[in-house]
Motif scaffolding. Structure first.
Motif, PDB file in Angstrom:
ATOM      1  N   PHE A  36     -40.200 -22.382  22.934  1.00  0.00           N
ATOM      2  CA  PHE A  36     -39.879 -21.306  23.919  1.00  0.00           C
ATOM      3  C   PHE A  36     -39.459 -22.008  25.195  1.00  0.00           C
ATOM      4  N   ARG A  37     -38.805 -21.321  26.168  1.00  0.00           N
ATOM      5  CA  ARG A  37     -38.611 -21.634  27.390  1.00  0.00           C
ATOM      6  C   ARG A  37     -38.481 -20.385  28.264  1.00  0.00           C
ATOM      7  N   GLN A  38     -38.663 -20.744  29.582  1.00  0.00           N
ATOM      8  CA  GLN A  38     -38.616 -19.777  30.660  1.00  0.00           C
ATOM      9  C   GLN A  38     -38.341 -20.394  31.799  1.00  0.00           C
ATOM     10  N   ALA A  39     -36.989 -19.806  32.248  1.00  0.00           N
ATOM     11  CA  ALA A  39     -36.311 -20.125  33.531  1.00  0.00           C
ATOM     12  C   ALA A  39     -36.843 -19.379  34.730  1.00  0.00           C
ATOM     13  N   PRO A  40     -36.705 -19.833  35.923  1.00  0.00           N
ATOM     14  CA  PRO A  40     -37.208 -18.916  37.024  1.00  0.00           C
ATOM     15  C   PRO A  40     -36.617 -17.741  36.980  1.00  0.00           C
ATOM     16  N   GLY A  41     -37.479 -16.605  37.231  1.00  0.00           N
ATOM     17  CA  GLY A  41     -37.104 -15.357  37.199  1.00  0.00           C
ATOM     18  C   GLY A  41     -36.631 -14.820  36.082  1.00  0.00           C
ATOM     19  N   LYS A  42     -36.605 -15.245  35.054  1.00  0.00           N
ATOM     20  CA  LYS A  42     -36.196 -14.798  33.683  1.00  0.00           C
ATOM     21  C   LYS A  42     -37.354 -14.876  32.842  1.00  0.00           C
ATOM     22  N   GLU A  43     -37.305 -13.899  31.772  1.00  0.00           N
ATOM     23  CA  GLU A  43     -38.180 -13.863  30.666  1.00  0.00           C
ATOM     24  C   GLU A  43     -38.300 -15.115  29.673  1.00  0.00           C
ATOM     25  N   VAL A  47     -36.596 -20.098  21.357  1.00  0.00           N
ATOM     26  CA  VAL A  47     -35.604 -21.577  21.206  1.00  0.00           C
ATOM     27  C   VAL A  47     -35.366 -21.808  19.897  1.00  0.00           C
ATOM     28  N   ALA A  48     -36.521 -22.158  19.039  1.00  0.00           N
ATOM     29  CA  ALA A  48     -36.511 -22.650  17.829  1.00  0.00           C
ATOM     30  C   ALA A  48     -38.022 -22.670  17.153  1.00  0.00           C
ATOM     31  N   ALA A  49     -38.086 -22.782  15.903  1.00  0.00           N
ATOM     32  CA  ALA A  49     -39.334 -22.515  15.291  1.00  0.00           C
ATOM     33  C   ALA A  49     -39.184 -23.312  14.055  1.00  0.00           C
ATOM     34  N   ASP A  89     -29.762 -24.559  30.195  1.00  0.00           N
ATOM     35  CA  ASP A  89     -30.978 -24.892  29.469  1.00  0.00           C
ATOM     36  C   ASP A  89     -31.937 -25.230  30.337  1.00  0.00           C
ATOM     37  N   THR A  90     -31.703 -25.264  31.785  1.00  0.00           N
ATOM     38  CA  THR A  90     -32.748 -25.583  32.548  1.00  0.00           C
ATOM     39  C   THR A  90     -34.019 -24.733  32.623  1.00  0.00           C
ATOM     40  N   ALA A  91     -35.155 -25.199  32.221  1.00  0.00           N
ATOM     41  CA  ALA A  91     -36.284 -24.410  32.220  1.00  0.00           C
ATOM     42  C   ALA A  91     -37.440 -25.063  31.840  1.00  0.00           C
ATOM     43  N   VAL A  92     -38.679 -24.478  31.860  1.00  0.00           N
ATOM     44  CA  VAL A  92     -40.213 -24.997  31.240  1.00  0.00           C
ATOM     45  C   VAL A  92     -40.104 -24.607  29.776  1.00  0.00           C
ATOM     46  N   TYR A  93     -39.949 -25.531  29.084  1.00  0.00           N
ATOM     47  CA  TYR A  93     -40.200 -25.463  27.674  1.00  0.00           C
ATOM     48  C   TYR A  93     -41.537 -25.517  27.071  1.00  0.00           C
ATOM     49  N   TYR A  94     -41.987 -24.631  26.326  1.00  0.00           N
ATOM     50  CA  TYR A  94     -43.179 -24.472  25.821  1.00  0.00           C
ATOM     51  C   TYR A  94     -43.374 -24.755  24.111  1.00  0.00           C
ATOM     52  N   CYS A  95     -44.367 -25.165  23.890  1.00  0.00           N
ATOM     53  CA  CYS A  95     -44.784 -25.173  22.199  1.00  0.00           C
ATOM     54  C   CYS A  95     -45.736 -24.215  22.097  1.00  0.00           C
ATOM     55  N   ALA A  96     -45.661 -23.445  20.952  1.00  0.00           N
ATOM     56  CA  ALA A  96     -46.728 -22.395  20.628  1.00  0.00           C
ATOM     57  C   ALA A  96     -46.973 -22.502  19.237  1.00  0.00           C
ATOM     58  N   ALA A  97     -48.092 -21.701  18.823  1.00  0.00           N
ATOM     59  CA  ALA A  97     -48.637 -21.969  17.460  1.00  0.00           C
ATOM     60  C   ALA A  97     -48.854 -20.514  17.094  1.00  0.00           C
ATOM     61  N   THR A 105     -39.648 -15.558  15.079  1.00  0.00           N
ATOM     62  CA  THR A 105     -39.018 -15.409  16.207  1.00  0.00           C
ATOM     63  C   THR A 105     -39.775 -14.600  17.360  1.00  0.00           C
ATOM     64  N   ARG A 106     -40.822 -14.161  16.916  1.00  0.00           N
ATOM     65  CA  ARG A 106     -41.437 -12.909  17.575  1.00  0.00           C
ATOM     66  C   ARG A 106     -42.368 -13.593  18.599  1.00  0.00           C
ATOM     67  N   ILE A 107     -42.045 -13.579  19.907  1.00  0.00           N
ATOM     68  CA  ILE A 107     -42.894 -14.260  21.090  1.00  0.00           C
ATOM     69  C   ILE A 107     -44.395 -14.050  20.890  1.00  0.00           C
ATOM     70  N   SER A 108     -44.607 -12.496  20.854  1.00  0.00           N
ATOM     71  CA  SER A 108     -45.939 -12.060  21.235  1.00  0.00           C
ATOM     72  C   SER A 108     -46.894 -12.311  19.963  1.00  0.00           C
ATOM     73  N   ALA A 109     -46.198 -12.884  19.003  1.00  0.00           N
ATOM     74  CA  ALA A 109     -47.222 -13.302  17.538  1.00  0.00           C
ATOM     75  C   ALA A 109     -47.718 -14.607  17.880  1.00  0.00           C
ATOM     76  N   TYR A 110     -47.410 -15.529  18.917  1.00  0.00           N
ATOM     77  CA  TYR A 110     -47.891 -16.719  19.107  1.00  0.00           C
ATOM     78  C   TYR A 110     -49.111 -16.786  20.094  1.00  0.00           C
ATOM     79  N   THR A 111     -50.163 -17.095  19.435  1.00  0.00           N
ATOM     80  CA  THR A 111     -51.579 -16.996  20.024  1.00  0.00           C
ATOM     81  C   THR A 111     -51.878 -18.361  20.612  1.00  0.00           C
ATOM     82  N   GLU A 112     -51.370 -19.344  20.485  1.00  0.00           N
ATOM     83  CA  GLU A 112     -51.887 -20.904  21.149  1.00  0.00           C
ATOM     84  C   GLU A 112     -50.650 -21.154  21.809  1.00  0.00           C
ATOM     85  N   TRP A 113     -50.701 -21.590  23.112  1.00  0.00           N
ATOM     86  CA  TRP A 113     -49.753 -22.058  23.696  1.00  0.00           C
ATOM     87  C   TRP A 113     -50.015 -23.350  24.532  1.00  0.00           C
TER      88      TRP A 113
END
Length: 123
Positions: A36-43, A47-49, A89-97, A105-113
């Motif tokens: 996942f990714r998050q740019a300043p001021g954006k939700e 990105v991919a899974a 594409d500039t953002a902070v990129y996170y991996c999650a499980a 693709t559901r962000i809220s389903a990921y519990t580990e970041w």
């Protein structure tokens, strides 16, 4: 499970970067792993899974055809190959499980970041 993302940096438009997500802890447990990714001021944005079962990854519309996600045979490292990078594409990129059966693709389903890694694409 613990996640450690790495590989971010500064790259010019059109360049490439490869992010890595190292997974440790309860690796015997089946999990889907997403980027996942998050740019300043954006939700935060999907990105991919890569699913635990099968080899059919999923991609967000904005990165389709430019990014590729892969996983090693031990399933403890997942990479995100990013090509033809753009300033947006500039953002902070996170991996999650996640371990449940909800859509990958559901962000809220990921519990580990993981802690995130900064990607900056200059124009």
């Amino acid at each position: 499970v613990q996640l450690q993302a790495s590989g971010g940096g500064v790259v010019q438009t059109g360049g490439s970067l490869r992010l890595a997500c190292a997974v440790s802890g309860r690796t015997f447990q089946a999990y889907d792993l997403g980027w996942f990714r998050q740019a300043p001021g954006k939700e935060r944005e999907f990105v991919a899974a890569m699913p635990w079962r099968g080899d059919r990854p999923r991609y967000g519309d904005s990165v389709m055809g430019r990014f590729a996600v892969s996983r090693n045979s031990d399933k403890d490292t997942v990479w995100l190959q990013m090509n033809n990078l753009k300033p947006e594409d500039t953002a902070v990129y996170y991996c999650a499980a996640k371990t449940d059966s909800s859509p990958i693709t559901r962000i809220s389903a990921y519990t580990e970041w993981g802690q995130g890694t900064q990607v900056t694409v200059s124009s």
